[in-house]
Design an enzyme around this catalytic site. Sequence first.
Site, mmCIF file in Angstrom:
data_model
loop_
_atom_site.group_PDB
_atom_site.id
_atom_site.type_symbol
_atom_site.label_atom_id
_atom_site.label_comp_id
_atom_site.label_asym_id
_atom_site.label_seq_id
_atom_site.Cartn_x
_atom_site.Cartn_y
_atom_site.Cartn_z
ATOM 1 N N THR A 127 -11.379 6.884 -9.153
ATOM 2 C CA THR A 127 -10.067 7.011 -9.785
ATOM 3 C C THR A 127 -10.214 7.174 -11.294
ATOM 4 O O THR A 127 -11.126 6.598 -11.902
ATOM 5 C CB THR A 127 -9.173 5.783 -9.476
ATOM 6 N N TYR A 164 -8.266 -3.563 -8.044
ATOM 7 C CA TYR A 164 -8.545 -2.367 -7.227
ATOM 8 C C TYR A 164 -9.347 -1.349 -8.037
ATOM 9 O O TYR A 164 -10.387 -0.863 -7.586
ATOM 10 C CB TYR A 164 -7.228 -1.749 -6.710
ATOM 11 N N LYS A 168 -13.467 0.274 -7.882
ATOM 12 C CA LYS A 168 -13.937 1.672 -7.990
ATOM 13 C C LYS A 168 -15.046 1.774 -9.047
ATOM 14 O O LYS A 168 -15.991 2.550 -8.891
ATOM 15 C CB LYS A 168 -12.780 2.597 -8.373
HETATM 16 N N1 LIG Z 1 -3.151 8.429 -3.596
HETATM 17 C C1 LIG Z 1 -3.511 8.448 -4.865
HETATM 18 O O1 LIG Z 1 -2.702 8.736 -5.761
HETATM 19 C C2 LIG Z 1 -4.941 8.146 -5.249
HETATM 20 C C3 LIG Z 1 -5.336 8.275 -6.599
HETATM 21 C C4 LIG Z 1 -6.661 8.025 -6.951
HETATM 22 C C5 LIG Z 1 -7.574 7.642 -5.965
HETATM 23 N N2 LIG Z 1 -7.169 7.509 -4.675
HETATM 24 C C6 LIG Z 1 -8.172 7.120 -3.681
HETATM 25 O O2 LIG Z 1 -8.171 8.081 -2.647
HETATM 26 C C7 LIG Z 1 -8.434 7.465 -1.383
HETATM 27 C C8 LIG Z 1 -7.301 7.791 -0.430
HETATM 28 O O3 LIG Z 1 -6.085 7.310 -0.992
HETATM 29 P P1 LIG Z 1 -4.733 7.326 -0.199
HETATM 30 O O4 LIG Z 1 -3.642 7.133 -1.177
HETATM 31 O O5 LIG Z 1 -4.719 8.477 0.731
HETATM 32 O O6 LIG Z 1 -4.873 5.952 0.561
HETATM 33 P P2 LIG Z 1 -4.672 5.617 2.102
HETATM 34 O O7 LIG Z 1 -4.578 4.129 2.170
HETATM 35 O O8 LIG Z 1 -3.552 6.404 2.687
HETATM 36 O O9 LIG Z 1 -6.029 6.129 2.740
HETATM 37 C C9 LIG Z 1 -7.132 5.310 2.899
HETATM 38 C C10 LIG Z 1 -7.372 5.150 4.388
HETATM 39 O O10 LIG Z 1 -8.572 4.408 4.561
HETATM 40 C C11 LIG Z 1 -8.374 3.499 5.609
HETATM 41 N N3 LIG Z 1 -9.324 2.381 5.439
HETATM 42 C C12 LIG Z 1 -9.361 1.455 4.448
HETATM 43 N N4 LIG Z 1 -10.367 0.582 4.668
HETATM 44 C C13 LIG Z 1 -10.980 0.972 5.816
HETATM 45 C C14 LIG Z 1 -12.062 0.455 6.570
HETATM 46 N N5 LIG Z 1 -12.693 -0.659 6.216
HETATM 47 N N6 LIG Z 1 -12.434 1.110 7.699
HETATM 48 C C15 LIG Z 1 -11.779 2.239 8.092
HETATM 49 N N7 LIG Z 1 -10.733 2.765 7.419
HETATM 50 C C16 LIG Z 1 -10.327 2.121 6.303
HETATM 51 C C17 LIG Z 1 -6.922 3.060 5.502
HETATM 52 O O11 LIG Z 1 -6.412 2.510 6.691
HETATM 53 C C18 LIG Z 1 -6.248 4.369 5.085
HETATM 54 O O12 LIG Z 1 -5.798 5.105 6.204
HETATM 55 C C19 LIG Z 1 -8.576 5.968 -1.659
HETATM 56 O O13 LIG Z 1 -9.940 5.654 -1.783
HETATM 57 C C20 LIG Z 1 -7.870 5.799 -2.991
HETATM 58 O O14 LIG Z 1 -8.385 4.703 -3.703
HETATM 59 C C21 LIG Z 1 -5.876 7.752 -4.300
#
Ligand SMILES: NC(=O)c1ccc[n+]([C@@H]2O[C@H](COP(=O)([O-])OP(=O)(O)OC[C@H]3O[C@@H](n4cnc5c(N)ncnc54)[C@H](O)[C@@H]3O)[C@@H](O)[C@H]2O)c1
Length: 365
Positions: A127, A164, A168
């Site tokens: 991130t 969080y 990262k």
């Molecule tokens: N959405 C954003 O704006 C954003 C911005 C920067 C970074 N990110 C990063 O991108 C990634 C995806 O983000 P998102 O918003 O789609 O989140 P999200 O929560 O929708 O997707 C993450 C998925 O990983 C699964 N997960 C978590 N721990 C797990 C485990 N131990 N085993 C199996 N599955 C597991 C969750 O159930 C979820 O479906 C994340 O790593 C997040 O930190 C997201």
Amino acid sequence: MHFAARGHNVVAIDNYLRRTIAKETDSEPLISTPGLPERAGLFEEKSGHKIETKIGDLSDPDVMFDIVKQSMPDAIVHYAEQPSGPYSMKAFDEARRTLQNNLDVTFNCIWAIKESNPDCHLIKLGTMGEYGTPNIDIEEGYITITHNGRKHRFLFPRAASTLYHTTKVLDTDLLSFYVRTYDLRVTDLMQGPVYGLSTPEADLDPRLCPNFHYDDIFGTVVNRFVVQAIAGVPLSVYGKGGQTRGYLNLLDTLQCIELAVNEPANRQQLRILNQFTETFSVVDLAQQVKSAAKQMDIDVTIEHQENPRKEMEDHYYNPVHTGLTKLGLKPNYLSDDVLLGMMKRVKAHKDNIDTRIINPRIRWS
Ligand SMILES: NC(=O)c1ccc[n+]([C@@H]2O[C@H](COP(=O)([O-])OP(=O)(O)OC[C@H]3O[C@@H](n4cnc5c(N)ncnc54)[C@H](O)[C@@H]3O)[C@@H](O)[C@H]2O)c1
């Protein structure tokens, strides 16, 4: 769905951590969607492309090792983390769950690749929040420092503002260490907040809609403002609203990951790419949503609230983001049309909006 539609063999694994936390914290998404196997079945029915699915916890080493050994992927896209800053700041149990889950998944993934599939390219979602808001330009992952007449290239200093985001930072350090030690191929994508709920594949059926959260825990700011505009409540700006970040459309996050997959990182150095297309302050975003809503005859008000977070509300922000452009990224910028598309979709689900879950329920202090 994006990769399957382009002819790749895809295995998707999830343990529903996000859905579980959403239920536990009363943060249900605006549009409810079926579980992973049902969605994959539906996608196959609509597109003819198959996605293999598995429900399993990747923080369990056996689950991670088995899936990597069985499928021997060319690339792993690692999203599997607890992604909410506010949730990680709620209390001890939530902080511990975030720390353990996020670091364990990354650690297990590195070891599964090292032990059974060392040619695999790991694409890890980091991130932009790792860098914080320093009073200097933010480089793409690395900075050369001259000290007492000598020079060295280091990871760019990081100073996250939630636990969080700190997980990262720790992930990046683990990846950097293991790449240097075992010559793995790893790309760490420093992503900014994502907005949007439409992609060509997701639009095949309403039940393929991405998770669309608008609550204080999982909702990113553009999504929250769009829902507030449709619900007829003021857009809630935390503090002065000068907090500036790099944002990107959901379409561009998929594009960036595809570009990273198609051009694997070299061994020996962790490749870091800053993944966003444009920067906005929170006040800029509120103004943009207000002006787009006018085109739907919605009169939006903007309200400054006491900031529940500990962060700078007025600061310098100039991050480099040329790496993905060089790989071929064609940005989809935030326009009135994009916001109007989101607002129309949200309006169709207006009855599901619970305005009580939009305002901050978690404070850093
Ligand atoms: N959405 C954003 O704006 C954003 C911005 C920067 C970074 N990110 C990063 O991108 C990634 C995806 O983000 P998102 O918003 O789609 O989140 P999200 O929560 O929708 O997707 C993450 C998925 O990983 C699964 N997960 C978590 N721990 C797990 C485990 N131990 N085993 C199996 N599955 C597991 C969750 O159930 C979820 O479906 C994340 O790593 C997040 O930190 C997201």
